[in-house]
Design an enzyme around this catalytic site. Structure first.
Site, short mmCIF file in Angstrom:
data_model
loop_
_atom_site.label_atom_id
_atom_site.label_comp_id
_atom_site.label_asym_id
_atom_site.label_seq_id
_atom_site.Cartn_x
_atom_site.Cartn_y
_atom_site.Cartn_z
N SER A 108 0.92 -1.11 0.05
CA SER A 108 -0.08 -0.12 0.09
C SER A 108 1.10 1.17 0.04
CB SER A 108 -0.76 -0.11 1.50
OG SER A 108 -1.25 1.30 1.62
N SER A 109 0.49 2.23 -0.42
CA SER A 109 1.25 3.54 -0.51
C SER A 109 1.48 4.01 0.90
CB SER A 109 0.56 4.60 -1.34
OG SER A 109 -0.87 4.73 -1.01
N CYS A 110 0.61 3.58 1.82
CA CYS A 110 0.81 4.21 3.14
C CYS A 110 1.91 3.75 4.07
CB CYS A 110 -0.51 4.04 4.17
SG CYS A 110 -0.73 2.22 4.45
N TYR A 137 -1.02 -0.60 10.24
CA TYR A 137 -1.38 -1.15 8.96
C TYR A 137 0.03 -1.15 8.08
CZ TYR A 137 -3.34 -1.82 4.30
OH TYR A 137 -3.59 -2.44 2.88
N LYS A 141 2.36 -3.95 6.45
CA LYS A 141 2.62 -4.31 5.12
C LYS A 141 4.21 -4.33 4.69
CE LYS A 141 -1.33 -4.60 2.86
NZ LYS A 141 -1.69 -5.90 2.11
N HIS A 180 -13.25 3.64 2.67
CA HIS A 180 -12.14 4.83 2.01
C HIS A 180 -13.05 5.91 1.55
CE1 HIS A 180 -9.34 1.23 1.79
NE2 HIS A 180 -8.55 2.41 2.13
#
Ligand code: GFB
Length: 312
Positions: A108-110, A137, A141, A180
């Protein structure tokens, strides 16, 4: 590519996994394996190993994860950390032990620092502090990425990692507490229009910028990577453009045909100020997304309304 090789899509009932399943079937893959949570609970190590031992999938797409929007991530860090660690540890280890020749892990981009340079290159990983609303989270990841890269380095395994930006599309979660922003606003604006309400509440200031990729584009990118990419270097998947949350809300109002007012609820968190991925590594390989944001929102809205009509 051998289209008869077995491919296990973990998480095929989710937004990303569902689109990847459709993409593989459309492309002619004839031996795609799926299991519901009731059949194989991916958080259960014994069940996962039993499944891998029996089926020995040659390719594994790990799209199963506990996901959610900013509020769910902020409220349930224990569940986001634990469940994701369990799923990915079980699946990645079993894939290695039972002979998968390739694995694609979706991150994920987070995972990138809150204040990473924009657009964010893959090299920004672990270069600064994470965004606190989703750090649990993100840590899970990051652990998944490191596990795949470690299998590649220590055992020469072809375990690759893709980092998608914020996704949307048919099959998304429209529950306002856990979704989201894009599905949440689509639903809120639709309900306001249907009920004749004059206002819609948007969380935060409206100033954060986000990049939105249609899930069918993500699925196309995943197939492309399965077929053409074998580097342990992770790879960003995005569309290369971002918008503010205010601009997104206005676009959704246009698509839905709502002419009322947007109210910004500043008591809700903004999260990361900006999250635009640098996708030059992927585009250099020749892959491009196809869906423009307005068109993708219109298509997702049509799917949402059809589902509403069906009552499912
Ligand atoms: O999509 P979202 O929940 O997650 O929120 P993130 C993006 C922005 O939209 C935030 C605002 O600034 C929200 O405050 N927003 C405005 C809303 N109205 C709403 C609304 O009604 N619902 C929601 N949910 N947001 C997530 C991470 O971050 O992105 C996950 O928490 C994951 O871990 C995911 O990485 C891709 O983009 O801030």
């Amino acid at each position: 590519m051998n289209f008869q090789e077995s491919i296990f899509v973990a998480g095929h009932r989710g937004l990303a996994g569902g689109a990847i399943l459709r993409e593989l079937q459309r492309a002619g893959y004839g031996n795609v394996l799926t299991r519901t949570r009731g059949e194989v609970d991916l958080t259960d190590r014994v069940a996962v190993r039993r499944f891998f031992e029996a089926e020995k999938p040659r390719i594994v797409v790990l799209a199963a994860a506990k996901v959610g929007g900013i509020q769910a991530n902020n409220d349930f860090p224990v569940e986001f950390l634990l469940e994701n660690l369990k799923i990915q540890n079980n699946v990645i280890e079993a894939a290695a032990d039972f002979g998968a020749r390739k694995l694609l892990f979706l991150g994920s981009s987070c995972i990138y620092p809150k204040l990473a340079p924009q657009p964010i290159p893959e090299s920004a990983l672990l270069s600064g502090p994470l965004e606190p609303t989703n750090d649990a989270y993100a840590i899970a990841k990051i652990a998944g990425i490191k596990l795949c890269q470690s299998y590649a380095r220590e055992y020469g395994r072809d375990f690759i990692c893709a980092m998608p930006t914020n996704l949307y599309g048919p099959g998304d979660n429209f529950d306002l507490a856990s979704s989201h922003v894009l599905p949440a606003l689509l639903r809120k604006v639709h309900e306001a229009k249907s009920s004749g309400a004059k206002t819609v509440v948007v969380w935060g200031t409206g100033a954060p910028r986000r990049e939105f990729l249609h899930v069918d584009d993500l699925a196309g990118a995943c197939r492309f990577l399965i077929e053409h990419y074998d580097s342990p270097e992770m790879i960003n998947v995005g569309c290369g453009e971002d918008v503010t949350i205010r601009e997104l809300a206005e676009l959704i109002c246009e698509v839905v045909g709502f002419t009322g007012e947007l109210i910004f609820d500043m008591s809700k968190p903004d999260g990361t100020p900006r999250k635009l991925l640098d996708t030059s590594r992927l585009t250099a390989l020749g892959w491009r997304p196809r869906t423009a944001l307005r068109e993708g929102i219109a298509q997702t809205y049509a799917w949402y309304r059809e589902r509403e009509t069906r009552g499912t």
